[in-house]
Write a protein that holds these residues in place. Sequence first.
Motif, PDB file in Angstrom:
ATOM      1  N   GLN A 153       2.643  17.798  73.257  1.00 22.15           N
ATOM      2  CA  GLN A 153       2.268  19.205  73.189  1.00 22.15           C
ATOM      3  C   GLN A 153       1.556  19.535  71.885  1.00 22.15           C
ATOM      4  OE1 GLN A 153       5.600  21.863  73.380  1.00 22.15           O
ATOM      5  NE2 GLN A 153       4.351  23.678  73.749  1.00 22.15           N
ATOM      6  N   ALA A 154       0.434  20.233  72.006  1.00 20.05           N
ATOM      7  CA  ALA A 154      -0.280  20.701  70.826  1.00 20.05           C
ATOM      8  C   ALA A 154       0.508  21.839  70.172  1.00 20.05           C
ATOM      9  CB  ALA A 154      -1.673  21.169  71.194  1.00 20.05           C
ATOM     10  N   VAL A 155       0.272  22.022  68.865  1.00 17.59           N
ATOM     11  CA  VAL A 155       0.970  23.062  68.107  1.00 17.59           C
ATOM     12  C   VAL A 155      -0.062  23.878  67.334  1.00 17.59           C
ATOM     13  CG1 VAL A 155       2.656  23.543  66.302  1.00 17.59           C
ATOM     14  CG2 VAL A 155       3.027  21.623  67.873  1.00 17.59           C
ATOM     15  N   ASP A 156       0.046  25.190  67.385  1.00 18.69           N
ATOM     16  CA  ASP A 156      -0.807  26.074  66.593  1.00 18.69           C
ATOM     17  C   ASP A 156      -0.010  27.343  66.301  1.00 18.69           C
ATOM     18  OD1 ASP A 156      -2.796  27.361  65.279  1.00 18.69           O
ATOM     19  OD2 ASP A 156      -4.201  27.457  66.964  1.00 18.69           O
ATOM     20  N   ILE A 157       0.751  27.307  65.219  1.00 16.57           N
ATOM     21  CA  ILE A 157       1.658  28.406  64.894  1.00 16.57           C
ATOM     22  C   ILE A 157       1.551  28.740  63.409  1.00 16.57           C
ATOM     23  CG2 ILE A 157       3.341  27.971  66.734  1.00 16.57           C
ATOM     24  CD1 ILE A 157       5.005  26.422  64.723  1.00 16.57           C
ATOM     25  N   SER A 158       1.886  29.979  63.068  1.00 17.69           N
ATOM     26  CA  SER A 158       1.957  30.396  61.664  1.00 17.69           C
ATOM     27  C   SER A 158       3.375  30.206  61.159  1.00 17.69           C
ATOM     28  CB  SER A 158       1.547  31.859  61.525  1.00 17.69           C
ATOM     29  OG  SER A 158       0.191  32.029  61.863  1.00 17.69           O
ATOM     30  N   GLU A 159       3.476  29.909  59.850  1.00 12.64           N
ATOM     31  CA  GLU A 159       4.795  29.730  59.233  1.00 12.64           C
ATOM     32  C   GLU A 159       4.886  30.596  57.984  1.00 12.64           C
ATOM     33  OE1 GLU A 159       8.015  26.221  58.270  1.00 12.64           O
ATOM     34  OE2 GLU A 159       5.904  25.705  58.516  1.00 12.64           O
ATOM     35  N   PRO A 160       5.903  31.440  57.901  1.00  6.85           N
ATOM     36  CA  PRO A 160       6.000  32.385  56.786  1.00  6.85           C
ATOM     37  C   PRO A 160       6.283  31.689  55.459  1.00  6.85           C
ATOM     38  CG  PRO A 160       7.993  32.439  58.117  1.00  6.85           C
ATOM     39  CD  PRO A 160       7.015  31.579  58.858  1.00  6.85           C
ATOM     40  N   PRO A 161       6.061  32.384  54.353  1.00  2.00           N
ATOM     41  CA  PRO A 161       6.322  31.800  53.031  1.00  2.00           C
ATOM     42  C   PRO A 161       7.794  31.413  52.865  1.00  2.00           C
ATOM     43  CG  PRO A 161       5.031  33.815  52.846  1.00  2.00           C
ATOM     44  CD  PRO A 161       5.489  33.738  54.261  1.00  2.00           C
ATOM     45  N   ASN A 162       8.021  30.361  52.093  1.00  3.32           N
ATOM     46  CA  ASN A 162       9.368  29.924  51.710  1.00  3.32           C
ATOM     47  C   ASN A 162      10.290  29.773  52.925  1.00  3.32           C
ATOM     48  OD1 ASN A 162       8.681  30.089  48.863  1.00  3.32           O
ATOM     49  ND2 ASN A 162       8.788  32.304  49.130  1.00  3.32           N
ATOM     50  N   ASP A 163       9.786  29.094  53.927  1.00  2.00           N
ATOM     51  CA  ASP A 163      10.541  28.887  55.167  1.00  2.00           C
ATOM     52  C   ASP A 163      11.205  27.512  55.134  1.00  2.00           C
ATOM     53  OD1 ASP A 163      11.606  28.937  57.679  1.00  2.00           O
ATOM     54  OD2 ASP A 163       9.683  28.700  58.731  1.00  2.00           O
ATOM     55  N   ALA A 164      12.437  27.473  54.623  1.00  3.26           N
ATOM     56  CA  ALA A 164      13.165  26.201  54.531  1.00  3.26           C
ATOM     57  C   ALA A 164      13.698  25.750  55.889  1.00  3.26           C
ATOM     58  CB  ALA A 164      14.320  26.332  53.542  1.00  3.26           C
ATOM     59  N   ALA A 165      13.946  26.688  56.786  1.00  9.48           N
ATOM     60  CA  ALA A 165      14.463  26.335  58.112  1.00  9.48           C
ATOM     61  C   ALA A 165      13.419  25.580  58.917  1.00  9.48           C
ATOM     62  CB  ALA A 165      14.914  27.588  58.854  1.00  9.48           C
ATOM     63  N   GLY A 166      12.185  26.016  58.810  1.00  3.08           N
ATOM     64  CA  GLY A 166      11.089  25.289  59.406  1.00  3.08           C
ATOM     65  C   GLY A 166      10.925  25.466  60.905  1.00  3.08           C
ATOM     66  N   GLU A 167       9.901  24.827  61.420  1.00  2.12           N
ATOM     67  CA  GLU A 167       9.573  24.805  62.841  1.00  2.12           C
ATOM     68  C   GLU A 167       9.636  23.360  63.313  1.00  2.12           C
ATOM     69  OE1 GLU A 167       8.763  27.098  65.049  1.00  2.12           O
ATOM     70  OE2 GLU A 167       8.599  28.906  63.813  1.00  2.12           O
ATOM     71  N   ALA A 168      10.400  23.113  64.385  1.00  3.86           N
ATOM     72  CA  ALA A 168      10.577  21.750  64.882  1.00  3.86           C
ATOM     73  C   ALA A 168       9.895  21.573  66.238  1.00  3.86           C
ATOM     74  CB  ALA A 168      12.053  21.411  64.995  1.00  3.86           C
ATOM     75  N   ARG A 169       9.305  20.402  66.422  1.00  2.00           N
ATOM     76  CA  ARG A 169       8.701  20.014  67.679  1.00  2.00           C
ATOM     77  C   ARG A 169       9.051  18.563  67.956  1.00  2.00           C
ATOM     78  NH1 ARG A 169       8.171  24.686  67.508  1.00  2.00           N
ATOM     79  NH2 ARG A 169       6.391  25.989  68.119  1.00  2.00           N
ATOM     80  N   THR A 170       9.044  18.173  69.232  1.00  2.60           N
ATOM     81  CA  THR A 170       9.348  16.797  69.612  1.00  2.60           C
ATOM     82  C   THR A 170       8.230  16.255  70.484  1.00  2.60           C
ATOM     83  OG1 THR A 170      11.730  17.216  69.545  1.00  2.60           O
ATOM     84  CG2 THR A 170      11.003  15.273  70.756  1.00  2.60           C
ATOM     85  N   LEU A 171       7.635  15.144  70.053  1.00  3.98           N
ATOM     86  CA  LEU A 171       6.591  14.482  70.832  1.00  3.98           C
ATOM     87  C   LEU A 171       7.211  13.311  71.580  1.00  3.98           C
ATOM     88  CD1 LEU A 171       5.125  16.047  68.471  1.00  3.98           C
ATOM     89  CD2 LEU A 171       3.210  14.512  68.888  1.00  3.98           C
ATOM     90  N   THR A 172       6.843  13.155  72.834  1.00  2.99           N
ATOM     91  CA  THR A 172       7.536  12.201  73.704  1.00  2.99           C
ATOM     92  C   THR A 172       6.765  10.915  73.968  1.00  2.99           C
ATOM     93  OG1 THR A 172       6.614  13.279  75.671  1.00  2.99           O
ATOM     94  CG2 THR A 172       8.745  14.070  74.873  1.00  2.99           C
ATOM     95  N   THR A 173       5.499  10.859  73.565  1.00  4.36           N
ATOM     96  CA  THR A 173       4.661   9.715  73.891  1.00  4.36           C
ATOM     97  C   THR A 173       4.086   9.091  72.627  1.00  4.36           C
ATOM     98  OG1 THR A 173       4.036  10.838  75.944  1.00  4.36           O
ATOM     99  CG2 THR A 173       2.732   8.923  75.304  1.00  4.36           C
ATOM    100  N   PRO A 174       4.150   7.758  72.478  1.00  2.93           N
ATOM    101  CA  PRO A 174       3.547   7.125  71.303  1.00  2.93           C
ATOM    102  C   PRO A 174       2.064   7.459  71.171  1.00  2.93           C
ATOM    103  CG  PRO A 174       4.980   5.573  72.431  1.00  2.93           C
ATOM    104  CD  PRO A 174       4.870   6.774  73.319  1.00  2.93           C
ATOM    105  N   GLU A 175       1.675   7.824  69.962  1.00  8.17           N
ATOM    106  CA  GLU A 175       0.279   8.159  69.671  1.00  8.17           C
ATOM    107  C   GLU A 175       0.077   8.062  68.160  1.00  8.17           C
ATOM    108  OE1 GLU A 175      -2.925  11.849  70.245  1.00  8.17           O
ATOM    109  OE2 GLU A 175      -1.001  11.872  71.324  1.00  8.17           O
ATOM    110  N   LEU A 176      -1.033   7.458  67.738  1.00  6.27           N
ATOM    111  CA  LEU A 176      -1.279   7.212  66.323  1.00  6.27           C
ATOM    112  C   LEU A 176      -2.210   8.253  65.719  1.00  6.27           C
ATOM    113  CD1 LEU A 176      -1.780   3.333  66.358  1.00  6.27           C
ATOM    114  CD2 LEU A 176       0.307   4.618  65.825  1.00  6.27           C
TER     115      LEU A 176
END
Length: 256
Positions: A153-176
Amino acid sequence: MRKILGIALCTLALAGAGCKKAATGGDGAMKNYVTIDPSTAGTISGTIHFTGQAPARVQIDMAQDPACTFADTNYTEQYVVHDGGLQNVFLYVKDGLGNKAYAPPSTPVVIDQKGCRYIPHVSGAMAGQPVKFTNSDGTMHNIHMTPTLSTNQAVDISEPPNDAAGEARTLTTPELMIPVRCNNHPWMQAFLNVVANPFYAVSDTNGHFTITGLPPGTYTVVAVHETLGTQTATVTVTAKQTASQDFTYASSSAAK
C-alpha cells in the motif's frame, strides 16, 4: 490431545534443530515458521568498498523552513564514502534458504524525521513487520511512500510536529528500494527495503556490514545501492563461523 502433543513435539525440536511454528502469514495462508538455532548459526561479514573519487555531496538549502536550519548536517546522502567505505548499501540473502520461512517481528522498524532528514536513510524490514514513522522535528512533515508493487500500500499522509507515537504501516510483499519522500521538504528522501527473511543489513559509516543468525549453507547475497545498482556474491556459511564477503563499487559507475 493433539494440541498437547504438538506442544511436546515443538519443545523437543527446540532442544535440537529448531521448532517450526504454524502461523498465518501476511497473505492469510498458514505457514510453518522456523526458529533460528543459535547452536549452529553462522555469520556473513564484510565491507562495501568504493574505488576512485566519490561524487561530491551537494549542500542542501533548507532555508524555506526555519525549523530545518538547526539540522546537524545538510548534505545529500546519495554517496557517503569514508576512508574508502560506502555507507547506505542494503544487503540481504536472496537465495539458499530453500522453503524455510521466518516469522516477521512484531517490533516495528522505526524511521524518524529529525533535522528535516529521514533517519536512517536506508532501512530494511521483513514482509509483515510494522514500519513506524516518527517526527522529532518541530515542524509538519509528510510521509509519501510509493511502492511499485500493487500488493504494497502506498502512503501519503501528514505528520504533526514532535510526534513520538508516529504512524505505522505494514508492507506484505518483498520489494527493494521503496522511495520515501516528504512533500513539504523536497530534499528529504529515504529508501525502505522489504525482504522475505531476517537476514539483511545496511552498511555503516565505514562501509561495514554483518548478517547474523544464518543456518549453515550456501547463499546468494545481494548488495543494493540507490544509484550504483546491484551486485551479487555466493557465500558459504559454516556452523558458528564468520564468512567474509566484500563488495566493490567504482567511481566510473557513479559517473554514468
